[in-house]
Structures are given as C-alpha cells and as structure tokens.
Design a protein around this motif. Structure first.
Motif, short mmCIF file in Angstrom:
data_model
loop_
_atom_site.label_atom_id
_atom_site.label_comp_id
_atom_site.label_asym_id
_atom_site.label_seq_id
_atom_site.Cartn_x
_atom_site.Cartn_y
_atom_site.Cartn_z
N GLU A 1 -81.63 33.56 64.50
CA GLU A 1 -82.23 33.13 65.76
C GLU A 1 -82.32 34.21 66.82
OE1 GLU A 1 -80.27 29.59 67.11
OE2 GLU A 1 -80.38 28.62 65.14
N HIS A 2 -81.72 35.38 66.54
CA HIS A 2 -81.75 36.46 67.53
C HIS A 2 -82.27 37.76 66.94
CE1 HIS A 2 -79.62 34.19 70.69
NE2 HIS A 2 -78.96 33.62 69.69
N GLY A 3 -83.04 37.66 65.87
CA GLY A 3 -83.72 38.83 65.32
C GLY A 3 -82.82 39.87 64.69
N GLN A 4 -81.64 39.48 64.22
CA GLN A 4 -80.72 40.45 63.63
C GLN A 4 -80.65 40.35 62.11
OE1 GLN A 4 -76.88 40.55 65.50
NE2 GLN A 4 -77.71 40.73 67.57
N LYS A 5 -81.58 39.63 61.51
CA LYS A 5 -81.57 39.46 60.05
C LYS A 5 -82.08 40.72 59.37
CE LYS A 5 -83.00 36.11 56.53
NZ LYS A 5 -83.75 34.84 56.30
N THR A 6 -81.25 41.29 58.47
CA THR A 6 -81.62 42.51 57.75
C THR A 6 -81.19 42.39 56.29
OG1 THR A 6 -79.51 43.62 58.19
CG2 THR A 6 -81.26 43.90 59.85
N PRO A 7 -81.80 43.18 55.39
CA PRO A 7 -81.36 43.18 53.99
C PRO A 7 -79.89 43.58 53.85
CG PRO A 7 -83.52 44.18 54.17
CD PRO A 7 -83.03 43.98 55.57
N VAL A 8 -79.46 44.56 54.63
CA VAL A 8 -78.06 44.99 54.58
C VAL A 8 -77.14 43.84 55.01
CG1 VAL A 8 -76.34 46.52 55.62
CG2 VAL A 8 -78.56 47.43 54.95
N GLY A 9 -77.54 43.14 56.06
CA GLY A 9 -76.74 42.03 56.54
C GLY A 9 -76.64 40.92 55.52
N ALA A 10 -77.75 40.65 54.82
CA ALA A 10 -77.74 39.59 53.80
C ALA A 10 -76.78 39.94 52.67
CB ALA A 10 -79.15 39.38 53.26
N LEU A 11 -76.84 41.19 52.21
CA LEU A 11 -75.93 41.63 51.14
C LEU A 11 -74.47 41.60 51.61
CD1 LEU A 11 -77.83 44.69 49.59
CD2 LEU A 11 -77.35 42.50 48.48
N PHE A 12 -74.25 42.10 52.81
CA PHE A 12 -72.89 42.16 53.36
C PHE A 12 -72.33 40.76 53.53
CE2 PHE A 12 -70.16 43.18 57.28
CZ PHE A 12 -69.06 43.46 56.50
N ASN A 13 -73.16 39.83 53.97
CA ASN A 13 -72.71 38.46 54.18
C ASN A 13 -72.26 37.82 52.87
OD1 ASN A 13 -72.54 36.00 55.98
ND2 ASN A 13 -73.99 35.25 54.46
N GLU A 14 -73.05 37.96 51.82
CA GLU A 14 -72.70 37.36 50.53
C GLU A 14 -71.46 38.02 49.93
OE1 GLU A 14 -73.83 34.71 49.34
OE2 GLU A 14 -75.76 34.39 50.28
N LEU A 15 -71.40 39.34 49.99
CA LEU A 15 -70.26 40.05 49.41
C LEU A 15 -68.98 39.75 50.18
CD1 LEU A 15 -71.85 43.55 48.64
CD2 LEU A 15 -71.00 41.88 46.97
N SER A 16 -69.07 39.70 51.50
CA SER A 16 -67.87 39.46 52.30
C SER A 16 -67.32 38.06 52.06
CB SER A 16 -68.16 39.66 53.79
OG SER A 16 -69.05 38.67 54.27
N ASP A 17 -68.21 37.10 51.79
CA ASP A 17 -67.75 35.74 51.50
C ASP A 17 -66.90 35.71 50.23
OD1 ASP A 17 -68.77 34.44 53.67
OD2 ASP A 17 -70.57 33.71 52.67
N VAL A 18 -67.37 36.41 49.19
CA VAL A 18 -66.64 36.43 47.92
C VAL A 18 -65.32 37.17 48.06
CG1 VAL A 18 -66.70 37.26 45.54
CG2 VAL A 18 -68.73 36.20 46.53
N VAL A 19 -65.36 38.32 48.74
CA VAL A 19 -64.14 39.11 48.93
C VAL A 19 -63.13 38.33 49.78
CG1 VAL A 19 -63.19 41.21 49.96
CG2 VAL A 19 -65.32 41.32 48.65
N SER A 20 -63.63 37.66 50.82
CA SER A 20 -62.75 36.88 51.70
C SER A 20 -62.07 35.75 50.93
CB SER A 20 -63.54 36.31 52.87
OG SER A 20 -64.00 37.33 53.72
N ASP A 21 -62.84 35.04 50.11
CA ASP A 21 -62.26 33.96 49.31
C ASP A 21 -61.15 34.49 48.40
OD1 ASP A 21 -63.83 32.04 50.42
OD2 ASP A 21 -64.71 31.33 48.54
N ALA A 22 -61.43 35.59 47.73
CA ALA A 22 -60.42 36.18 46.83
C ALA A 22 -59.18 36.60 47.61
CB ALA A 22 -61.02 37.37 46.09
N ALA A 23 -59.39 37.23 48.76
CA ALA A 23 -58.26 37.69 49.57
C ALA A 23 -57.41 36.53 50.08
CB ALA A 23 -58.76 38.53 50.74
N LEU A 24 -58.06 35.42 50.42
CA LEU A 24 -57.35 34.28 51.00
C LEU A 24 -56.62 33.45 49.96
CD1 LEU A 24 -60.09 33.13 53.51
CD2 LEU A 24 -57.78 33.84 54.16
#
Length: 202
Positions: free
Chosen positions: A80-103
């Motif tokens: 909603e604020h024009g910050q959507k990027t390919p890098v952000g999409a990849l980082f978002n998905e990867l961070s979710d998986v890493v966060s789940d594993a870490a938690l």
C-alpha cells in the motif's frame, strides 16, 4: 478449511495506521521484515540456551504476537505504500521459514519433549510453505490453505510453550500434541498442492 490466517484482514486494518506512521518516519518494509527475523532468532536462542527455564517459554506467545504484527505491517508497507520489490518478496518468504525454524526447533532441546517429532513438524511445515510459494510457478496463486499455516503454527507452539512454562511436565501429552501438529502439517501440504494444481488447471 478455516485457519487463523482468515483473520488477517481485520488484523491488518488495526495495524494500518502504525504502518503509515512507520513509512512517514522513513522505515522500510524490508527493515520491518528484518526486525521480525532478528526478534525470532533471539527468542529461539533464549529457549535453546535455557531449555530448562520457564521464562523463555512464557515469553514466546508475546514474541509470536509481535512477529505476527510485524509481518502484517511489512505487507501493508509493501503493497500500500509502494515498497513492493522482488528482493522484498524473496526476503519475506525466506525470513518466514528461517524464523519458524529458529522459534520451534529449540523445543527439541527441552527434556522430555519428543525431539524427532519437533524436527519433523518443522520440516513438513517448511515443505508446506514451499508448496505455497511454488503456486505461481504452475500458474496458480501463492497458496495459504490450512489447516496448519504460519499463524496456526504460532498459536499451537505458543499454547504448548505456555503449558510447559507454567510447569506441566512433558510426556505422552506433548508427544500427542506434536503428532497432531505433524498430521495437520501433512494435511496442509496436501491441501496446498491439490488446490494449486486445481487452480492452475483452470
């Protein structure tokens, strides 16, 4: 199948003003994603370092709620604020998986908890997220089908942490809970794959 993820629109509506203020002061969606990742790793490390202590377990539900809020906020900022990027999409998905594993993997270090089941739940959950992400590769949407998506896992592990944190001794009941989580995670993989294929076929 209904899942806690279905409540996301209402949750986002409550957090939209916060996202707007963060954008106003110069924060970025990727920065919020990074904050959620750091928080998750720190919480997981606390459980891993002090597996016999109660306070890291009792802290987990709070951490999971804050992480969920940050995840919603970064999505609002991106879309909603024009910050959507390919890098952000990849980082978002990867961070979710890493966060789940870490938690969740540190639960395997708690005496009396069935460690192989904990690992299996995390592995199958990662597979479920991979199946969801692969939807666009076959002409479908990113799949979030339940019954054991990210929000549902957070609720399940948060509840387990509270029960252990208030002093319940791990044993057969924790094994049964983890077995149920595993079954739900497997069903989630099946549902996401089946519905992605059905959507692509249309």
């Amino acid at each position: 199948m209904a899942t806690i993820y279905d409540l996301k629109p209402r949750f986002q509506a409550l957090l939209r003003p916060i996202a707007g203020r963060l954008v106003h002061i110069g924060a970025t969606a990727n920065g919020v994603t990074l904050a959620a990742l750091i928080l998750s790793v720190a919480q997981g490390a606390a459980i891993a370092l002090w597996p016999d202590a109660r306070w890291p377990l009792l802290l987990l539900p709070i951490t999971l709620f804050v992480r969920m809020a940050l995840n919603a906020i970064d999505g609002i900022m991106a879309k909603e604020h024009g910050q959507k990027t390919p890098v952000g999409a990849l980082f978002n998905e990867l961070s979710d998986v890493v966060s789940d594993a870490a938690l969740y993997l540190p639960f395997a270090l708690i005496a009396g908890v069935n460690a192989p089941l904990v690992v299996l739940v995390v592995i199958v959950s990662v597979i479920a997220e991979m199946v969801g992400v692969l939807g666009p590769m076959i002409g479908a949407s990113r799949r979030y089908d339940g019954p054991f998506g990210k929000s549902d896992r957070a609720f399940a592990f948060g509840a387990l942490a509270v029960l252990l944190g208030i002093g319940l001794t791990p044993g057969l009941w924790t094994t049964l809970v983890l077995a149920a989580m595993l079954a739900l995670a497997i069903l989630t993989v099946w549902n996401r794959a089946r519905r992605a294929l059905a959507e692509a076929a249309q």
